[in-house]
Enzyme design. Structure first.
Site, PDB file in Angstrom:
ATOM      1  N   GLU A   9      15.264   1.311  50.878  1.00  0.00           N
ATOM      2  CA  GLU A   9      16.659   1.416  51.294  1.00  0.00           C
ATOM      3  C   GLU A   9      16.694   1.955  52.717  1.00  0.00           C
ATOM      4  OE1 GLU A   9      17.889   3.795  48.018  1.00  0.00           O
ATOM      5  OE2 GLU A   9      18.376   2.056  46.811  1.00  0.00           O
ATOM      6  N   CYS A  10      16.787   1.087  53.679  1.00  0.00           N
ATOM      7  CA  CYS A  10      16.479   1.381  55.075  1.00  0.00           C
ATOM      8  C   CYS A  10      17.736   1.362  55.937  1.00  0.00           C
ATOM      9  CB  CYS A  10      15.487   0.346  55.601  1.00  0.00           C
ATOM     10  SG  CYS A  10      14.130   0.010  54.437  1.00  0.00           S
TER      11      CYS A  10
END
Length: 476
Positions: A9-10
């Site tokens: 989850e960037c």
């Protein structure tokens, strides 16, 4: 097989060459994971190390030999150290000075999933994209076309966004359903912040110079009446989401970036319609991106470290800088140096609020040992050292944050000095002579970073020694 082995989850930030401080293109992304610590390494994949056959570990998908092209290019990579779930090469710059980052986990909606479902068996994903794309492309535009081809042919089991850059162009591509995709060129004078949602909004199917997509995407939209707008095409409206989770998990990160670049930015953190293409009021530097990738809503009521806000406010929105940052990169393609010096991979390990980014030259054949991480704790390696620093710093951010600020500023200045001196000293070198000098510079920067970080940890221990709860003094 469970394909969700590693949440990624960037936060992606892209910068066109006319929007950057020095005329370079930049694509950046924090590689975030879940609760498990995922050690990340930094390596160079030389042509002879590129696999001649390929089968994905997570999905079992085999790649046809025709798609593993002859004469692959050398490229840098930041793979997962264990390799037990595949390579996860994440990001790098190849021998043609093309940069790639993959991937930004994004969202979708039930309409497209009904028409083109994500694959239950087979397919490619974040594990595979860099390994199967970066060594085979000579421009950012070629990167979009190759990744699009792979998505159409083999499909995917997850929704992802990826970015490419060369000296002239920056492109962002998003998967749509199991086999479709769309990409947009970032204007030279613009920037993008892309959190974990489908991000491309305005799209023009009649402008191939700036937009590309799978061949039947427009027909799919028209045939199945997917467009909710009365005018034009907004892919976020058509294929994406606008959920309560987006309002708390995704949109606030974009809002904070926009507010940083424009203090008159209108709107609220949860706004669903924040634009994909944006224009800053100042030129964007590497240091700007570093700060943003480690940010946590400073100077707002949503800062988890604030001493004046409520417990609910502290947990309301997901910050960019977070304990789950494991590796973050800024892939910079410079236009003010010789071609052999153009590619720089700024690399930081661990929580970005408490690390420093190192500007490694990518025209090399090997990397410093302290950045080649082992799976288990080893304080001679910067990944593990940074994890220790961050976990101590988080216990008293006011005390340790001041120490880190001095450390980051002085270390970044020293690293910049090495880079600029090297640029001047090697300007007339080419081939192996140039690569040898650049490898020496990389080693010097890695050694300096280790020394400065060890000194920071020592200062933190000294400062925190008297703050422990488990203490007793007759004078207390």
């Amino acid at each position: 097989m469970n394909k969700k082995l590693k949440p990624a989850e960037c936060t992606t930030i892209l910068v066109g060459k006319k929007a950057s401080l020095d005329g370079s293109t930049m694509i950046a992304r924090s590689e975030d994971g879940g609760s498990e610590i995922i050690p990340e390494s930094f390596v160079v994949v030389n042509p002879e190390q590129q696999p001649e056959s390929y089968q994905a570990v997570i999905s079992g998908q085999k790649i046809d030999s025709v798609d593993l092209l002859a004469n692959p290019l050398r490229y840098s990579s930041v793979p997962d150290t264990s390799g037990k779930h595949g390579t996860w090469a994440a990001a790098g710059i190849n021998d043609a000075t093309v940069a790639m980052t993959a991937t930004e986990t994004i969202t979708t909606n039930a309409r497209i999933q009904a028409l083109d479902p994500l694959l239950e068996e087979g397919g490619l994903g974040e594990e595979d994209f860099v390994t199967l794309t970066l060594p085979y492309i000579s421009s950012a535009r070629e990167g979009v076309k190759r990744l699009g081809y792979l998505l159409e042919k083999y499909g995917t089991y997850e929704m992802n966004g990826s970015a490419f850059a060369d000296q002239d162009e920056v492109w962002y591509i998003e998967s749509i359903g199991g086999h479709h995709w769309a990409a947009r060129r970032i204007p030279d004078d613009a920037y993008v912040v892309a959190p974990n949602r489908l991000n491309i909004d305005e799209f023009h199917f009649d402008d191939p110079d700036n937009y590309m997509c799978s061949a039947d995407l427009l027909n799919l939209i028209e045939k199945y009446h997917l467009n909710p707008d009365t005018d034009g095409y907004n892919l976020r409206h058509i294929f994406g989401s606008a959920t309560v989770k987006d309002a708390h998990y995704n949109n606030p990160r974009a809002w904070f970036v926009h507010k940083y670049f424009d203090d008159e930015w209108q709107g609220n953190p949860g706004d669903q319609e924040q634009p994909f293409i944006t224009y800053a009021k100042k030129k964007i530097s590497v240091e700007d991106i570093k700060f943003l990738e480690g940010s946590h809503y400073q100077e707002t009521e949503f800062d988890p470290y604030s001493t004046t806000n409520t417990a609910a406010q502290k947990k309301l929105f997901r910050p960019i800088g977070i304990n789950r940052n494991f590796e973050t990169h800024i892939l910079q393609i410079r236009n003010d140096v010789a071609d052999g010096l153009a590619g720089v991979q700024w690399l930081g390990y661990g929580t970005n609020t408490y690390n420093v980014f190192v500007p490694f030259y990518t025209n090399v054949t090997t990397t410093p040992a302290s950045f080649m991480t082992s799976p288990s704790l080893d304080l001679s390696q910067i990944f593990w050292l940074n994890k220790v620093v961050a976990q101590i710093a988080d216990t008293n951010p006011r005390l340790y944050g001041a120490l880190h600020q001095v450390y980051e500023e002085k270390t970044t200045a020293a690293l910049r000095r090495i880079e600029w001196q090297t640029d001047a000293e090697v300007a007339d070198l080419v081939g192996q002579d140039l690569q040898a000098k650049l490898a020496q510079a990389n080693q010097a920067m890695a050694d300096l970073t280790m020394t400065k970080t060890q000194a920071l940890l020592e200062e933190m221990l000294k400062a925190g020694h008297t703050k422990m709860t488990l203490k007793y003094d007759l004078l207390d």
